[in-house]
Design a protein around this motif. Sequence first.
Motif, PDB file in Angstrom:
ATOM      1  N   TYR A 293       0.832  -1.193   0.000  1.00 50.50           N
ATOM      2  CA  TYR A 293       0.000   0.000   0.000  1.00 50.50           C
ATOM      3  C   TYR A 293       0.876   1.255   0.000  1.00 50.50           C
ATOM      4  N   PRO A 294       0.948   1.985  -1.089  1.00 49.06           N
ATOM      5  CA  PRO A 294       1.843   3.149  -1.161  1.00 49.06           C
ATOM      6  C   PRO A 294       1.454   4.261  -0.198  1.00 49.06           C
ATOM      7  N   TYR A 295       0.205   4.260   0.277  1.00 43.52           N
ATOM      8  CA  TYR A 295      -0.232   5.324   1.184  1.00 43.52           C
ATOM      9  C   TYR A 295       0.109   5.015   2.649  1.00 43.52           C
ATOM     10  N   MET A 296       0.798   3.876   2.866  1.00 43.42           N
ATOM     11  CA  MET A 296       1.233   3.533   4.224  1.00 43.42           C
ATOM     12  C   MET A 296       2.700   3.112   4.199  1.00 43.42           C
ATOM     13  N   PRO A 297       3.620   4.082   4.061  1.00 43.45           N
ATOM     14  CA  PRO A 297       5.051   3.772   4.010  1.00 43.45           C
ATOM     15  C   PRO A 297       5.570   3.228   5.344  1.00 43.45           C
ATOM     16  N   LYS A 298       6.455   2.243   5.248  1.00 41.61           N
ATOM     17  CA  LYS A 298       6.983   1.561   6.433  1.00 41.61           C
ATOM     18  C   LYS A 298       8.089   2.373   7.092  1.00 41.61           C
ATOM     19  N   LEU A 299       7.990   2.539   8.403  1.00 41.06           N
ATOM     20  CA  LEU A 299       9.019   3.224   9.164  1.00 41.06           C
ATOM     21  C   LEU A 299      10.264   2.357   9.283  1.00 41.06           C
ATOM     22  N   ASN A 300      11.421   3.005   9.363  1.00 41.16           N
ATOM     23  CA  ASN A 300      12.676   2.318   9.619  1.00 41.16           C
ATOM     24  C   ASN A 300      12.837   2.193  11.129  1.00 41.16           C
ATOM     25  N   GLU A 335      11.056  -3.952  14.179  1.00 44.47           N
ATOM     26  CA  GLU A 335      12.304  -4.414  14.774  1.00 44.47           C
ATOM     27  C   GLU A 335      12.092  -4.783  16.243  1.00 44.47           C
ATOM     28  N   GLU A 336      12.624  -5.935  16.643  1.00 46.97           N
ATOM     29  CA  GLU A 336      12.425  -6.408  18.009  1.00 46.97           C
ATOM     30  C   GLU A 336      12.976  -5.439  19.045  1.00 46.97           C
ATOM     31  N   SER A 337      13.997  -4.677  18.686  1.00 48.63           N
ATOM     32  CA  SER A 337      14.604  -3.736  19.633  1.00 48.63           C
ATOM     33  C   SER A 337      13.600  -2.690  20.107  1.00 48.63           C
ATOM     34  N   VAL A 338      12.627  -2.357  19.254  1.00 43.40           N
ATOM     35  CA  VAL A 338      11.607  -1.381  19.653  1.00 43.40           C
ATOM     36  C   VAL A 338      10.800  -1.922  20.819  1.00 43.40           C
ATOM     37  N   TRP A 339      10.345  -3.174  20.699  1.00 39.83           N
ATOM     38  CA  TRP A 339       9.498  -3.741  21.733  1.00 39.83           C
ATOM     39  C   TRP A 339      10.283  -4.058  23.000  1.00 39.83           C
ATOM     40  N   SER A 340      11.527  -4.501  22.851  1.00 37.41           N
ATOM     41  CA  SER A 340      12.353  -4.769  24.038  1.00 37.41           C
ATOM     42  C   SER A 340      12.584  -3.496  24.833  1.00 37.41           C
ATOM     43  N   LEU A 341      12.889  -2.421  24.120  1.00 36.95           N
ATOM     44  CA  LEU A 341      13.120  -1.143  24.792  1.00 36.95           C
ATOM     45  C   LEU A 341      11.822  -0.599  25.390  1.00 36.95           C
ATOM     46  N   ALA A 342      10.732  -0.743  24.660  1.00 39.98           N
ATOM     47  CA  ALA A 342       9.439  -0.277  25.164  1.00 39.98           C
ATOM     48  C   ALA A 342       9.057  -1.025  26.436  1.00 39.98           C
ATOM     49  N   ARG A 343       9.292  -2.327  26.435  1.00 43.97           N
ATOM     50  CA  ARG A 343       8.936  -3.117  27.614  1.00 43.97           C
ATOM     51  C   ARG A 343       9.730  -2.664  28.839  1.00 43.97           C
ATOM     52  N   VAL A 344      11.028  -2.467  28.661  1.00 41.72           N
ATOM     53  CA  VAL A 344      11.866  -2.061  29.789  1.00 41.72           C
ATOM     54  C   VAL A 344      11.418  -0.703  30.331  1.00 41.72           C
ATOM     55  N   ARG A 345      11.297   0.250  29.457  1.00 45.18           N
ATOM     56  CA  ARG A 345      10.988   1.617  29.904  1.00 45.18           C
ATOM     57  C   ARG A 345       9.564   1.752  30.444  1.00 45.18           C
ATOM     58  N   LEU A 346       8.608   1.211  29.709  1.00 43.46           N
ATOM     59  CA  LEU A 346       7.214   1.406  30.110  1.00 43.46           C
ATOM     60  C   LEU A 346       6.841   0.575  31.329  1.00 43.46           C
ATOM     61  N   LYS A 347       7.323  -0.665  31.398  1.00 45.35           N
ATOM     62  CA  LYS A 347       6.968  -1.510  32.533  1.00 45.35           C
ATOM     63  C   LYS A 347       7.579  -0.997  33.836  1.00 45.35           C
ATOM     64  N   LEU A 367       6.717 -13.560  22.594  1.00 45.72           N
ATOM     65  CA  LEU A 367       6.273 -13.855  23.958  1.00 45.72           C
ATOM     66  C   LEU A 367       7.365 -14.552  24.770  1.00 45.72           C
ATOM     67  N   ASN A 368       8.559 -14.014  24.733  1.00 46.76           N
ATOM     68  CA  ASN A 368       9.680 -14.622  25.452  1.00 46.76           C
ATOM     69  C   ASN A 368       9.991 -13.902  26.753  1.00 46.76           C
ATOM     70  N   GLY A 369       9.052 -13.078  27.230  1.00 47.63           N
ATOM     71  CA  GLY A 369       9.267 -12.327  28.453  1.00 47.63           C
ATOM     72  C   GLY A 369       9.952 -11.001  28.237  1.00 47.63           C
ATOM     73  N   MET A 370      10.390 -10.734  27.002  1.00 48.60           N
ATOM     74  CA  MET A 370      11.153  -9.512  26.737  1.00 48.60           C
ATOM     75  C   MET A 370      10.478  -8.574  25.754  1.00 48.60           C
ATOM     76  N   GLN A 371       9.296  -8.947  25.235  1.00 47.53           N
ATOM     77  CA  GLN A 371       8.604  -8.077  24.296  1.00 47.53           C
ATOM     78  C   GLN A 371       7.133  -7.942  24.684  1.00 47.53           C
ATOM     79  N   MET A 372       6.279  -8.816  24.151  1.00 42.17           N
ATOM     80  CA  MET A 372       4.845  -8.707  24.375  1.00 42.17           C
ATOM     81  C   MET A 372       4.405  -9.466  25.629  1.00 42.17           C
ATOM     82  N   ASP A 373       3.250  -9.056  26.170  1.00 45.87           N
ATOM     83  CA  ASP A 373       2.584  -9.839  27.205  1.00 45.87           C
ATOM     84  C   ASP A 373       1.693 -10.902  26.582  1.00 45.87           C
ATOM     85  N   SER A 374       1.063 -10.553  25.455  1.00 45.28           N
ATOM     86  CA  SER A 374       0.103 -11.436  24.812  1.00 45.28           C
ATOM     87  C   SER A 374       0.086 -11.133  23.325  1.00 45.28           C
TER      88      SER A 374
END
Length: 605
Positions: A293-300, A335-347, A367-374
Amino acid sequence: MTKGVDVDMKMEAVEHKAAYPDLYLRNRNTLGFKIRTARGDVKKCILYYFSRDKTEQKKSAVMTKCCRDEFFDYFLTEVSFSQVARYQKYYFALFFGQEVRYLSAVGFSEMPPEDNYFEMVYANQQNVLNFPEWAKGAVYYQIFPERFYNGDRKNDRPETVDWGTAPSRENYMGGDLRGICEKLDYLRQLGVECLYLTPIFAADFNHKYATTDYFEIDPQFGDKDDLRELVQKAHDSNMKVILDGVFNHTGIHFFAFADILKNQQNSAYKDWYLLTQFPVTVSNACYECVGAYPYMPKLNTDSSAVREFLLKVMDYWIAEFGIDGWRLDVADEVEESVWSLARVRLKEKYPNILLLGETWGSGQRLLNGMQMDSIMNYTFRSAVCDFIAKGSISAAGFANRLGNMLAGYPPEISHIMFNLLDSHDTARFLFLCRGNKKKLILAVALQMLLPGAPSVYYGDEVGLTGDNDPDCRRCMPWGEAEQDMDIKAVYSRLIFIRKENPCIRGGSLAVNVADGQVFGFLRFDWETQEEIMAVVNAGETDAELLAPVLFDGKHSGIFNDNKEYEVITGNTAGFENADMWDYQGVIPFRLMPMEVKIVKGGARK
């Protein structure tokens, strides 16, 4: 591995990886261990473990055969320590027939190993399965705001069409945050515990997945005061609220992408996207997109600047408005680094928030304990669709797929999996059933009673139907004459049963019937001596059967009947999964086609 020994155990089927999900942290003092064997092969499995420097103080734990699928059995145990778990060496003893084999990190042996053990080194906090307790078995309600209820006609777009017009990818109906707020009593009475709203930020298109401003509410939905009021009133009604975070891609009118279109190679934001050529125009030949979808460009999302921006967005809506978490769009593409960092900071700041990832397959990576809860459990949906809506698999096939799904995660994670029948991205379940309400009721019974956190897609509870997007995004019907009150009563009753019986929300599961198109299961808790049994006849003929139970005390119907059922004691060796469970007797049933029976029992005589 031993050679030249004639054994019956299928050694090639045995698997244990000393890593998630075969080795997991329930908390820093409790380790979970899982091992896979061939189905029906191993009769008993014992875990032996000891501290690295205290080999003489070996301990053992008999493992429980927790689930099975078509080819494998899965054994599980959890071990608690008085201190933080660290430097624990371990191996397994597998008993089959009259023999035993031992499994260490290098393979099998006939005698207990003397070295080359598996080892768990250290229980780091970031590896703990740490999720909000409120999410365990919670009842979700997914809302597509544009189609739920119009509570403020002043914010309608000029091109808004009449409520109930056939949905298209372009038209607008006027649903908004004020409308959701006005219907909170309806949701509370239904038994909803958490609202999941698809995107509400300023964005292109009626679905709002092409974000233009992450810090503003889209004007057609209202303003920040409307969201603040909605969250506060939902909390007052004991409901949580999670928002949809679209952080994999943006719309083309988002400030960073607009700057690229204007300044091309000189843009300060050219590294925010995955550009493939200059000059950049609105074309998927110029940059990577979600889908094509050209109207939804992917972020780096490998960019540190992008990561920091996204984390700022996530924190803002929690801090300022008190939302209870995020549903994260196409989480497996970020990128997994986004979720790992989000989990550390937000939790650290908000330990009770939920991070719910969208993925359409296995969620083990998330769901390895370092990214998502569910995760959104589309694997569950697929199995229920095939068994109930399509009738393409038997009850045994459904049991196998259910067992394989549950084996992929620690039990604690299975209880918070977002179990859906449909969503804004699929045909509605009733549509797949070709309007057969009895099939829908069977599916809802499975959804509400099996392990996980059931999600109701708005309108399903009143018989709303529709093909895939955009037809699955019809307007919510609010007139009683437009609603199927029979289906609504079923949803209300099943949600009530779920909330009144803790063994459904967090207890164990035993599949006790899988014959033809008849599927039965038990939800139970050994400590409270509580048991709920459900038997579903997805076939087209009557079914007579004996369903085994774990407790031989009184059993009573709690859905469609309130009769008492007699438990017949005796030999139960030939029943489904009798090698896994200590059945105390059986209950005779007669089910009509497309019928479900639910009974409650407990206590052993």
